[in-house]
Scaffold this active site. Structure first.
Site, PDB file in Angstrom:
ATOM      1  CB  CYS A 153     -50.710  28.145 -27.388  1.00 44.74           C
ATOM      2  SG  CYS A 153     -51.192  28.717 -29.010  1.00 44.74           S
ATOM      3  CG  HIS A 163     -54.752  23.829 -28.631  1.00 39.82           C
ATOM      4  ND1 HIS A 163     -54.394  24.297 -27.388  1.00 39.82           N
ATOM      5  CD2 HIS A 163     -54.077  24.602 -29.522  1.00 39.82           C
ATOM      6  CE1 HIS A 163     -53.542  25.317 -27.534  1.00 39.82           C
ATOM      7  NE2 HIS A 163     -53.328  25.516 -28.823  1.00 39.82           N
ATOM      8  CD  GLU A 164     -53.226  23.104 -33.108  1.00 36.39           C
ATOM      9  OE1 GLU A 164     -53.187  24.141 -33.795  1.00 36.39           O
ATOM     10  OE2 GLU A 164     -52.591  22.981 -32.047  1.00 36.39           O
ATOM     11  CG  HIS A 199     -55.200  28.000 -32.781  1.00 34.30           C
ATOM     12  ND1 HIS A 199     -54.975  29.219 -32.180  1.00 34.30           N
ATOM     13  CD2 HIS A 199     -54.348  27.127 -32.193  1.00 34.30           C
ATOM     14  CE1 HIS A 199     -54.032  29.086 -31.261  1.00 34.30           C
ATOM     15  NE2 HIS A 199     -53.628  27.831 -31.247  1.00 34.30           N
TER      16      HIS A 199
END
Length: 187
Positions: free
Chosen positions: A114, A157-158, A161
């Site tokens: 990351c 993953h995004e 966030h």
């Protein structure tokens, strides 16, 4: 232009917040931000520009990583075939949501990294092998895409966030490389 100096690192509270929805269509400022985020990813994947601008390579970037708590994510996944210049998936996503996912799980053999984490975190990050994601583009038009394997993992993953979740939250602390039966390991 976004550089590594603009990216906040783990420990910053913004990375643990649930980001706010973007009003549609996005404002000029939000459109500009999305375009700059995508430009950062493309620059970070270009060996010459990455070195010149001191960028770490990335395939995804979320607005919270820039200390902006909004549901905006950019993804630029190049084709693994060097002959192909078109990316496998490239988009700026406003208010992305996973609307369905596979029963099968997957993880990357090498684990995940990351741009907001300046250290190696060994271990498998188990996610859905396939996802269907809905999102809006810079014109406020809705899109729905089906992604699998690597692209699916990048988008998850995004989206994490945007929900204040870091990739290492998924790693088994006691046994970082343990996997349940049937998990697809992507090389």
């Amino acid at each position: 232009m976004i550089t590594m100096d603009d990216i906040i690192r783990e420990g910053n509270p913004t990375l643990r917040e649930v980001a706010k929805e973007v009003s549609l269509p996005p404002t000029e400022e939000e459109v500009k931000l999305g375009r700059e985020m995508l430009e950062f990813l493309k620059n970070s994947q270009d060996p010459v520009k990455a070195e010149e601008l001191q960028l770490r390579g990335g395939v995804g970037l979320a607005a919270p990583q820039l200390d902006i708590s909004k549901r905006i994510a950019a993804v630029h996944v190049p084709d693994s075939d060097p002959e192909k210049t078109e990316p496998v998936f490239s988009a700026v996503m406003y208010n992305p949501k996973i609307v369905s996912h596979s029963v099968q799980d997957a993880c990357l053999a090498e684990g995940e990294g990351c741009l907001s984490v300046d250290r190696e975190v060994p271990g498998y990050v188990v996610r859905h092998a396939r996802v269907t994601v809905s999102y809006y583009d810079e014109n406020g038009e809705k899109h729905k895409v089906r992604l699998k394997n690597y692209e699916a993992i990048v988008v998850q993953h995004e989206i994490d966030h945007l929900n204040g979740v870091m990739f290492y939250d998924y790693i088994n602390e006691k046994n970082p490389f343990s996997l349940e039966k049937g998990v697809l390991v992507i090389e």
